[in-house]
Design an enzyme around this catalytic site. Structure first.
Site, PDB file in Angstrom:
ATOM      1  N   CYS A   1       0.836  -1.201   0.000  1.00 57.04           N
ATOM      2  CA  CYS A   1       0.000   0.000   0.000  1.00 57.04           C
ATOM      3  C   CYS A   1       0.866   1.244   0.000  1.00 57.04           C
ATOM      4  CB  CYS A   1      -0.884   0.040   1.239  1.00 57.04           C
ATOM      5  SG  CYS A   1      -1.882  -1.433   1.452  1.00 57.04           S
ATOM      6  N   GLY A  28      -0.207   0.221  -4.975  1.00 51.96           N
ATOM      7  CA  GLY A  28      -1.517  -0.379  -4.764  1.00 51.96           C
ATOM      8  C   GLY A  28      -2.507   0.100  -5.794  1.00 51.96           C
ATOM      9  N   ASN A 101       0.010   1.273   5.921  1.00 50.42           N
ATOM     10  CA  ASN A 101       0.760   0.401   5.023  1.00 50.42           C
ATOM     11  C   ASN A 101       1.466  -0.640   5.873  1.00 50.42           C
ATOM     12  OD1 ASN A 101       3.821   0.766   3.069  1.00 50.42           O
ATOM     13  ND2 ASN A 101       2.292  -0.835   3.000  1.00 50.42           N
ATOM     14  N   GLY A 102       1.207  -1.904   5.577  1.00 50.39           N
ATOM     15  CA  GLY A 102       1.861  -2.978   6.322  1.00 50.39           C
ATOM     16  C   GLY A 102       0.851  -4.018   6.740  1.00 50.39           C
ATOM     17  N   TYR A 244      11.833  -4.679  -5.972  1.00 52.85           N
ATOM     18  CA  TYR A 244      10.655  -4.608  -6.826  1.00 52.85           C
ATOM     19  C   TYR A 244       9.644  -3.519  -6.473  1.00 52.85           C
ATOM     20  CZ  TYR A 244       6.012  -5.722  -8.587  1.00 52.85           C
ATOM     21  OH  TYR A 244       4.775  -5.632  -9.152  1.00 52.85           O
TER      22      TYR A 244
HETATM   23  P1  5GP Z   1       5.324 -14.875 -10.925  1.00 53.81           P
HETATM   24  O1  5GP Z   1       4.842 -14.717 -12.307  1.00 53.81           O
HETATM   25  O2  5GP Z   1       6.587 -15.665 -10.828  1.00 53.81           O
HETATM   26  O3  5GP Z   1       4.264 -15.382 -10.013  1.00 53.81           O
HETATM   27  O4  5GP Z   1       5.639 -13.428 -10.380  1.00 53.81           O
HETATM   28  C1  5GP Z   1       6.803 -12.742 -10.739  1.00 53.81           C
HETATM   29  C2  5GP Z   1       6.460 -11.424 -11.381  1.00 53.81           C
HETATM   30  O5  5GP Z   1       5.584 -10.692 -10.523  1.00 53.81           O
HETATM   31  C3  5GP Z   1       7.694 -10.572 -11.576  1.00 53.81           C
HETATM   32  O6  5GP Z   1       7.703 -10.099 -12.916  1.00 53.81           O
HETATM   33  C4  5GP Z   1       7.535  -9.416 -10.634  1.00 53.81           C
HETATM   34  O7  5GP Z   1       7.876  -8.206 -11.277  1.00 53.81           O
HETATM   35  C5  5GP Z   1       6.111  -9.442 -10.210  1.00 53.81           C
HETATM   36  N1  5GP Z   1       5.989  -9.305  -8.752  1.00 53.81           N
HETATM   37  C6  5GP Z   1       6.793  -9.804  -7.837  1.00 53.81           C
HETATM   38  N2  5GP Z   1       6.377  -9.504  -6.611  1.00 53.81           N
HETATM   39  C7  5GP Z   1       5.275  -8.783  -6.741  1.00 53.81           C
HETATM   40  C8  5GP Z   1       4.404  -8.171  -5.806  1.00 53.81           C
HETATM   41  O8  5GP Z   1       4.562  -8.234  -4.617  1.00 53.81           O
HETATM   42  N3  5GP Z   1       3.385  -7.467  -6.328  1.00 53.81           N
HETATM   43  C9  5GP Z   1       3.192  -7.356  -7.661  1.00 53.81           C
HETATM   44  N4  5GP Z   1       2.168  -6.625  -8.081  1.00 53.81           N
HETATM   45  N5  5GP Z   1       3.974  -7.948  -8.554  1.00 53.81           N
HETATM   46  C10 5GP Z   1       5.020  -8.655  -8.101  1.00 53.81           C
HETATM   47 MG    MG Z   2       7.555  -7.818 -13.424  1.00 49.18          MG
END
Ligand code: 5GP
Ligand code: MG
Ligand code: SF4
Length: 458
Positions: A1, A28, A101-102, A244
């Site tokens: 968030c 978010g 957030n958290g 990320y």
């Molecule tokens: P996977 O397809 O392996 O399930 O997820 C990896 C992809 O999801 C990566 O491209 C990464 O950028 C994205 N991703 C990783 N962690 C998160 C997260 O916590 N939230 C979101 N929205 N995307 C994530």
């Molecule tokens: Mg990605």
């Protein structure tokens, strides 16, 4: 968030808060809300979706000068309009809006306790536990009520609270999530990330410390520790913010996110030394690391995937089939760029393996000769209990598969995860001991009740 708040008697705080949240949209996309107070009255506007959909009209509070706002990130099973923040309450101490957030680790226990003594809950949000604790406190001032409440909660919380006459920021004793203070000409801003300060031309003042509470009102900014003693402070900033979650143009606790990502790519290049024709990323999240890899290795960087920029982050989709469709809608290969090439393909993380699996197949169908997948984080083997949806344990591919099995599953020719050491060198602005790595090593700074832990390592 994402959380954001303002205290300013000279600006249209509602507008500025809207744009501040707009800059935090990456944190978010599920819902958004803004509360505005004029000193005696508090109004809130909330809605589902991106902020542009969620907030068509700002709360009508002429003379409003305090705000709190929130953009909500989807965590398990929460797609419910009741759960939109900020949460506004009217209690005997006045009015208050709380943006959080958290994730609290003791929310369930506190909820049971509060229900046992008569509290009624309308949402499933942790924030409702916080406002109940504040409202039930016997302390005299709002500030003391908040201190009493936040001493009882455990886990991750960066809070922005607006009351009738104050803007208050709180960051948990581990500092899991970021929170910073900015300054406008006549007022102050609290924000999850510095990129939102830049967006509204507020000046960055400093980060809020773990265990710290800041109180902003007409006399300026006051700071105090809310924890009972300094021994309670145990820094554990989420390293995933750098990998990320945060925006590349933000700076968190003294470390530039962009620089960290560039370094992650450089470290990957040093660790793999792959011979290849092209370095490319899965956009956008892998791009800065790919640039770092290209610079370090001397292998040219190319754009082998084009992104449809009108799609949100694909991670947040309810089931596997929809996730696959979403990835295909979002990304497509450029055959001209990838044909016949040995490709170093960079992404920030593998969670379920969906994205990388689909992309590797897509690139091969477009003519790529070999794919060397490089991930700018170690393997995610444990769930996050502090506010990032790295999924439930059984869905984490690295919890049940070896690296070679994952390589096979995603059909890559090679697969390399950034080492813990490489990651720490990349984020050298923050000491290793002050970062959380729990989703990689299972070492949780704040323990979670066993019934919510999904068991040990399989
Ligand atoms: P996977 O397809 O392996 O399930 O997820 C990896 C992809 O999801 C990566 O491209 C990464 O950028 C994205 N991703 C990783 N962690 C998160 C997260 O916590 N939230 C979101 N929205 N995307 C994530
Ligand atoms: Mg990605
Ligand atoms: Fe961040 Fe992982 Fe720690 Fe969660 S467990 S706070 S995602 S480093």
């Amino acid at each position: 968030c994402g959380v954001f708040g303002m205290y300013d008697r000279h600006l249209n705080v509602g507008n500025f808060t809207y744009w501040g949240l707009f800059a935090l949209q990456h944190r978010g996309q599920e819902s958004a809300g803004i509360a505005i107070s004029d000193g005696s009255n508090i109004e809130v506007t909330k809605g589902m979706g991106l902020i542009t959909e969620a907030i068509k009209q700002l709360p009508d509070v002429p003379g409003g000068f305090i705000t709190s706002g929130h953009v909500r990130y989807s965590t398990t099973g929460s797609n419910n309009p009741k759960n939109i923040q900020p949460l506004v309450i009217h209690y005997q101490g006045g009015d208050m809006a709380v943006a959080h957030n958290g994730n609290l680790t003791n929310a369930l226990d506190l909820r049971r306790e509060l229900e046992g003594s008569g509290s009624i809950f309308q949402t499933t949000m942790d924030s409702e536990v916080i406002v109940n604790l504040i409202a039930r406190s016997k302390a005299e001032s709002t500030e003391e009520r908040i201190v009493e409440a936040v001493r009882r909660i455990e886990g991750a919380f960066s809070l922005v609270i607006s009351t009738n006459d104050k803007l208050i920021g709180v960051r948990d004793a581990n500092g899991f999530r970021p929170l910073c203070l900015g300054k406008t000409e006549h007022g102050y801003v609290l924000s999850s990330e510095t990129c939102a300060l830049d967006a509204i031309k507020a000046e960055f003042v400093r980060h809020i410390d773990p265990g710290e509470m800041v109180i902003i009102d007409d006399s300026g900014v006051r700071s105090r520790l809310f924890v009972e003693s300094e021994a309670a402070i145990n820094k554990a900033l989420c390293v995933f913010e750098y990998i990320y979650f945060a925006r590349s143009d933000s700076e968190i606790d003294g470390q530039s996110v962009y620089q960290a990502r560039l370094n992650m790519g450089r470290e990957l290049a040093r660790e793999t030394k792959y011979e290849a024709d092209l370095v490319m990323s899965i956009p956008d999240s892998g791009t800065t690391a790919a640039l770092g890899y290209a610079r370090e290795s001397g292998i040219p960087f190319g754009e082998g995937l084009i992104k449809n920029r009108y799609m949100g982050r694909t991670f947040i989709k309810p089931d596997q089939a929809q996730r696959e469709l979403a990835v295909r809608m979002k990304l497509n290969a450029v055959a001209d760029v990838v044909k016949g090439k040995r490709i170093v393909l960079i992404d920030d993380s593998i969670v379920r393996g969906t994205t990388s699996g689909i992309i590797v197949r897509m690139l091969k169908e477009a003519g790529a000769k070999e794919i060397y997948m490089c991930v700018s984080s170690p393997a995610i083997e444990y769930p996050c209990h502090y506010g990032i949806d790295t999924s439930v344990r059984k869905e984490l591919i690295a919890a049940t598969h070896t690296t070679d099995q994952i390589r096979e599953y995603i059909q890559a020719d090679k697969l390399h995860y950034l080492s813990r050491e490489g990651l720490c060198r990349a984020v050298s602005g923050v000491p290793e001991a002050e970062l959380c790595f729990a989703c990689f090593d299972g070492d949780y700074a704040v323990s979670v009740p066993e019934d919510q832990d999904e068991g040990g390592k399989y």
